[in-house]
Design a protein around this motif. Structure first.
Motif, PDB file in Angstrom:
ATOM      1  N   THR A   1      54.870   8.938  45.959  1.00 18.39           N
ATOM      2  CA  THR A   1      54.438   8.052  47.044  1.00 18.39           C
ATOM      3  C   THR A   1      53.556   8.803  48.025  1.00 18.39           C
ATOM      4  OG1 THR A   1      56.497   6.816  46.823  1.00 18.39           O
ATOM      5  CG2 THR A   1      55.245   6.501  48.858  1.00 18.39           C
ATOM      6  N   LEU A   2      53.986  10.002  48.425  1.00 16.98           N
ATOM      7  CA  LEU A   2      53.196  10.808  49.355  1.00 16.98           C
ATOM      8  C   LEU A   2      51.857  11.187  48.727  1.00 16.98           C
ATOM      9  CD1 LEU A   2      53.064  12.329  52.087  1.00 16.98           C
ATOM     10  CD2 LEU A   2      53.977  14.314  50.874  1.00 16.98           C
ATOM     11  N   LEU A   3      51.858  11.516  47.457  1.00 24.19           N
ATOM     12  CA  LEU A   3      50.632  11.877  46.763  1.00 24.19           C
ATOM     13  C   LEU A   3      49.630  10.722  46.785  1.00 24.19           C
ATOM     14  CD1 LEU A   3      49.184  14.041  45.005  1.00 24.19           C
ATOM     15  CD2 LEU A   3      50.215  12.923  43.024  1.00 24.19           C
ATOM     16  N   GLU A   4      50.092   9.523  46.520  1.00 24.52           N
ATOM     17  CA  GLU A   4      49.203   8.352  46.519  1.00 24.52           C
ATOM     18  C   GLU A   4      48.707   8.028  47.926  1.00 24.52           C
ATOM     19  OE1 GLU A   4      46.847   5.308  45.189  1.00 24.52           O
ATOM     20  OE2 GLU A   4      47.746   6.974  44.115  1.00 24.52           O
ATOM     21  N   GLN A   5      49.576   8.147  48.933  1.00 24.28           N
ATOM     22  CA  GLN A   5      49.154   7.909  50.316  1.00 24.28           C
ATOM     23  C   GLN A   5      48.088   8.916  50.730  1.00 24.28           C
ATOM     24  OE1 GLN A   5      52.826   8.178  52.484  1.00 24.28           O
ATOM     25  NE2 GLN A   5      53.351   6.023  52.143  1.00 24.28           N
ATOM     26  N   ALA A   6      48.293  10.171  50.383  1.00 21.89           N
ATOM     27  CA  ALA A   6      47.329  11.218  50.730  1.00 21.89           C
ATOM     28  C   ALA A   6      46.014  11.005  49.994  1.00 21.89           C
ATOM     29  CB  ALA A   6      47.905  12.593  50.403  1.00 21.89           C
ATOM     30  N   ARG A   7      46.087  10.644  48.707  1.00 21.09           N
ATOM     31  CA  ARG A   7      44.868  10.394  47.924  1.00 21.09           C
ATOM     32  C   ARG A   7      44.053   9.259  48.534  1.00 21.09           C
ATOM     33  NH1 ARG A   7      42.589   7.048  44.781  1.00 21.09           N
ATOM     34  NH2 ARG A   7      44.321   5.602  44.767  1.00 21.09           N
ATOM     35  N   THR A   8      44.738   8.184  48.905  1.00 20.10           N
ATOM     36  CA  THR A   8      44.053   7.040  49.500  1.00 20.10           C
ATOM     37  C   THR A   8      43.435   7.413  50.843  1.00 20.10           C
ATOM     38  OG1 THR A   8      45.615   5.566  48.408  1.00 20.10           O
ATOM     39  CG2 THR A   8      44.356   4.645  50.220  1.00 20.10           C
ATOM     40  N   SER A   9      44.171   8.123  51.673  1.00 19.67           N
ATOM     41  CA  SER A   9      43.652   8.525  52.987  1.00 19.67           C
ATOM     42  C   SER A   9      42.449   9.447  52.868  1.00 19.67           C
ATOM     43  CB  SER A   9      44.739   9.229  53.795  1.00 19.67           C
ATOM     44  OG  SER A   9      45.791   8.342  54.072  1.00 19.67           O
ATOM     45  N   ALA A  10      42.476  10.333  51.878  1.00 21.06           N
ATOM     46  CA  ALA A  10      41.386  11.301  51.692  1.00 21.06           C
ATOM     47  C   ALA A  10      40.217  10.702  50.915  1.00 21.06           C
ATOM     48  CB  ALA A  10      41.913  12.532  50.962  1.00 21.06           C
ATOM     49  N   ARG A  11      40.360   9.462  50.453  1.00 20.11           N
ATOM     50  CA  ARG A  11      39.323   8.793  49.655  1.00 20.11           C
ATOM     51  C   ARG A  11      38.975   9.610  48.410  1.00 20.11           C
ATOM     52  NH1 ARG A  11      37.765   8.603  54.748  1.00 20.11           N
ATOM     53  NH2 ARG A  11      36.038  10.027  54.474  1.00 20.11           N
ATOM     54  N   ALA A  12      40.003  10.197  47.793  1.00 22.21           N
ATOM     55  CA  ALA A  12      39.819  11.006  46.591  1.00 22.21           C
ATOM     56  C   ALA A  12      40.001  10.138  45.354  1.00 22.21           C
ATOM     57  CB  ALA A  12      40.829  12.151  46.564  1.00 22.21           C
ATOM     58  N   GLN A  13      39.295  10.487  44.316  1.00 19.94           N
ATOM     59  CA  GLN A  13      39.413   9.756  43.051  1.00 19.94           C
ATOM     60  C   GLN A  13      40.736  10.081  42.363  1.00 19.94           C
ATOM     61  OE1 GLN A  13      37.239   7.524  42.047  1.00 19.94           O
ATOM     62  NE2 GLN A  13      38.239   7.067  40.118  1.00 19.94           N
ATOM     63  N   THR A  14      41.125  11.349  42.371  1.00 20.43           N
ATOM     64  CA  THR A  14      42.371  11.785  41.759  1.00 20.43           C
ATOM     65  C   THR A  14      43.102  12.716  42.714  1.00 20.43           C
ATOM     66  OG1 THR A  14      41.319  13.678  40.690  1.00 20.43           O
ATOM     67  CG2 THR A  14      41.435  11.646  39.413  1.00 20.43           C
ATOM     68  N   ALA A  15      44.373  12.944  42.436  1.00 24.24           N
ATOM     69  CA  ALA A  15      45.167  13.854  43.267  1.00 24.24           C
ATOM     70  C   ALA A  15      46.230  14.496  42.386  1.00 24.24           C
ATOM     71  CB  ALA A  15      45.814  13.101  44.423  1.00 24.24           C
ATOM     72  N   ARG A  16      46.676  15.667  42.812  1.00 24.64           N
ATOM     73  CA  ARG A  16      47.718  16.372  42.067  1.00 24.64           C
ATOM     74  C   ARG A  16      48.545  17.226  43.008  1.00 24.64           C
ATOM     75  NH1 ARG A  16      44.167  20.964  38.816  1.00 24.64           N
ATOM     76  NH2 ARG A  16      43.210  21.851  40.658  1.00 24.64           N
ATOM     77  N   VAL A  17      49.765  17.500  42.586  1.00 28.08           N
ATOM     78  CA  VAL A  17      50.665  18.392  43.311  1.00 28.08           C
ATOM     79  C   VAL A  17      50.669  19.714  42.569  1.00 28.08           C
ATOM     80  CG1 VAL A  17      53.037  18.794  44.037  1.00 28.08           C
ATOM     81  CG2 VAL A  17      52.087  16.487  44.140  1.00 28.08           C
ATOM     82  N   LEU A  18      50.461  20.797  43.302  1.00 21.49           N
ATOM     83  CA  LEU A  18      50.442  22.131  42.705  1.00 21.49           C
ATOM     84  C   LEU A  18      51.583  22.957  43.282  1.00 21.49           C
ATOM     85  CD1 LEU A  18      46.607  22.826  42.952  1.00 21.49           C
ATOM     86  CD2 LEU A  18      47.903  22.116  40.943  1.00 21.49           C
ATOM     87  N   GLY A  19      52.436  23.439  42.409  1.00 25.72           N
ATOM     88  CA  GLY A  19      53.522  24.316  42.829  1.00 25.72           C
ATOM     89  C   GLY A  19      53.037  25.745  42.954  1.00 25.72           C
ATOM     90  N   PRO A  20      53.858  26.626  43.532  1.00 21.39           N
ATOM     91  CA  PRO A  20      53.438  28.006  43.757  1.00 21.39           C
ATOM     92  C   PRO A  20      53.182  28.789  42.466  1.00 21.39           C
ATOM     93  CG  PRO A  20      55.751  27.733  44.324  1.00 21.39           C
ATOM     94  CD  PRO A  20      55.205  26.370  44.032  1.00 21.39           C
ATOM     95  N   ASN A  21      53.835  28.427  41.374  1.00 20.22           N
ATOM     96  CA  ASN A  21      53.661  29.153  40.114  1.00 20.22           C
ATOM     97  C   ASN A  21      52.917  28.342  39.059  1.00 20.22           C
ATOM     98  OD1 ASN A  21      55.105  31.394  41.106  1.00 20.22           O
ATOM     99  ND2 ASN A  21      57.020  30.320  40.691  1.00 20.22           N
ATOM    100  N   ASP A  22      52.338  27.221  39.449  1.00 20.41           N
ATOM    101  CA  ASP A  22      51.615  26.386  38.494  1.00 20.41           C
ATOM    102  C   ASP A  22      50.304  27.044  38.082  1.00 20.41           C
ATOM    103  OD1 ASP A  22      53.597  24.529  38.697  1.00 20.41           O
ATOM    104  OD2 ASP A  22      52.423  23.071  39.849  1.00 20.41           O
ATOM    105  N   MET A  23      49.984  26.908  36.813  1.00 21.16           N
ATOM    106  CA  MET A  23      48.696  27.397  36.315  1.00 21.16           C
ATOM    107  C   MET A  23      47.661  26.294  36.549  1.00 21.16           C
ATOM    108  SD  MET A  23      49.864  29.232  32.795  1.00 21.16           S
ATOM    109  CE  MET A  23      48.219  29.678  32.364  1.00 21.16           C
ATOM    110  N   VAL A  24      46.513  26.678  37.060  1.00 23.18           N
ATOM    111  CA  VAL A  24      45.442  25.707  37.302  1.00 23.18           C
ATOM    112  C   VAL A  24      44.142  26.242  36.729  1.00 23.18           C
ATOM    113  CG1 VAL A  24      46.478  24.726  39.380  1.00 23.18           C
ATOM    114  CG2 VAL A  24      44.945  26.655  39.589  1.00 23.18           C
ATOM    115  N   THR A  25      43.251  25.336  36.403  1.00 23.38           N
ATOM    116  CA  THR A  25      41.935  25.734  35.915  1.00 23.38           C
ATOM    117  C   THR A  25      41.051  26.084  37.101  1.00 23.38           C
ATOM    118  OG1 THR A  25      41.079  23.488  36.000  1.00 23.38           O
ATOM    119  CG2 THR A  25      42.135  24.180  33.948  1.00 23.38           C
TER     120      THR A  25
END
Length: 108
Positions: free
Chosen positions: A60-84
């Motif tokens: 829910t928070l992710l979708e609210q933040a995505r909408t507020s930021a006018r972003a096309q996509t959103a994701r949650v990144l943990g401290p040990n998550d691998m990202v590109t």
């Protein structure tokens, strides 16, 4: 006969070259505008989603933040998550700590 055809050849050559020439600034702007318009993507605004900092991450928070930021996509990144290393200006990131609370909001 050559004197009669020379002006026609010159005019055709000038028209051909004029059609091929353009300024790089206008073509870059047109390319960016058409890409944004065609895909519907826009740059995200991380400042608009700063309200999420300190809150527990949830869908829910992710979708609210995505909408507020006018972003096309959103994701949650943990401290040990691998990202590109791929940067996407239309994607919102919610960076969380070990407890799952959002510590930083950024685009990319």
């Amino acid at each position: 006969m050559f004197c009669k055809l020379a002006p026609v050849g010159l005019i055709l050559t000038v028209m051909l070259l004029a059609g091929c020439s353009s300024t790089s600034e206008s073509s870059d702007d047109a390319a960016q505008g058409s890409t944004a318009a065609d895909s519907g993507h826009s740059r995200c605004d991380a400042a608009a989603a700063q309200f999420a900092v300190g809150k527990p991450a949830s869908p829910t928070l992710l979708e609210q933040a995505r909408t507020s930021a006018r972003a096309q996509t959103a994701r949650v990144l943990g401290p040990n998550d691998m990202v590109t290393l791929e940067y996407r200006s239309d994607r919102l990131n919610l960076n969380t700590d070990q407890a799952g609370r959002v510590g930083r909001v950024n685009c990319g």
